[in-house]
Each structure stands twice: as C-alpha cells, then as structure tokens.
Design a protein around this motif. Sequence first.
Motif: not given
Lengths: 109, 113
Positions: A41, A43, B9-10, B36, B38, B87-89, B107-109
Amino acid sequence: RKEVEQDPGPFNVPEGATVAFNCTYSNSASQSFFWYRQDCRKEPKLLMSVYSSGNEDGRFTAQLNRASQYISLLIRDSKLSDSATYLCVVNMITGKLIFGQGTTLQVKP
Amino acid sequence: NAGVTQTPKFQVLKTGQSMTLQCAQDMNHNSMYWYRQDPGMGLRLIYYSASEGTTDKGEVPNGYNVSRLNKREFSLRLESAAPSQTSVYFCAIFEGTETYEQYFGPGTRLTVT
C-alpha cells in the motif's frame, strides 16, 4: 502479450537464502531498465538501474541480457526487511515507462 | 515523497461523476506519468508526458484525459467515472540518461460506487 512480464510468485524463502527474480520485455527498442521495490500500500521506490555489464549494490545484483530481452535481480543473504514486491521496469526511447506486474517476496525467520 | 505531491489522497465518487486528480513536482523533471494500480495487476500506465506540451497514451487510456499544464503540473481527469476505475492512482516523475532520478507521489485511493 504484455510488454514486461514477471513471475508474480509469491516466493517464500528463509532468512539467509539467495533468491532470483526474472523479467522479460518484448520491445527491442527499450532503452533503460530498472528494478523497483514496493511495500504494501505504498508507492514504488527505485531500487537500482540495470546495465548489460551487470551491477551490484550490496546484497543486490542486477543483470541485463539485451539479446534475450531478459532482466534479472539476485538477492543474497535475504533479510526479513527484504519482504516486498519487486517490480521490473523498462524505459522506452519515447519516454514511456512500463512496469511489470511485480514479484512478491516473503522472507521468513 | 520528496518532490511529488498528489491531491486528493482519498476520493469516493458516484458512477457518472467527474473529477480531476492533481499532480505537481518541484524537481524540474521533464517526464511525468499517471499510473493505476489494481490488486494483482501491477502498475499500468494511463498517460505520460515526456516533456512540457506533449502527452501520449499509455496502456490503459480509455476513460481518462490529461493536461500538462506547465512543467510542474500534470493532471488526470475522469469525465464520467465508472466502477471499473476504482483503483489507486500514482503520479510519477522521471529523469536521466546515465544516472536516473525517479519519484512517485503518495497515491490517490479512488472508489467509484
């Protein structure tokens, strides 16, 4: 066919073991090559670049075979802290940076 | 995450809503990327910008647009969000010829319901 392919694992090894990861790439115009590490989780972080002559950074050795379009990463004397996902990355001459799906390593005591 | 910031972030969106993910760097690097991630899929390249004023499609561009506003900023827009875009970007920057510098944002969730 994916441009960069890796065995997803998981690789479960005891502490102190030597483990090797492999990666193949399909585009012969690929320019530069890397291994990244990603913790859960978080980067990804650049671990090391990969050169045809082979390069070493402490317990880590990376190798590139351009003729076979193959990249490897060897980890010697595995530590618990090496547990992570290792990503093979290829940089194309266009600037495109492509990641493999990653290989998961779990080092057990 | 020295050098690369991402906002938000979210985020939770409903299907059909739009949003823009922002990315900014203070490293003066030419190349910027949107990925992205996954579960079990690794990082897939959505779009990239090799230099200010240029953008190119990556592996999975459908449903996204990008803008390289200036050398510092590279935004990713979802015009009509779909659950498949949950996804997480990650935004990333990259520079180098013989030695390399590369950084990812945190990351952005994103969840699309």
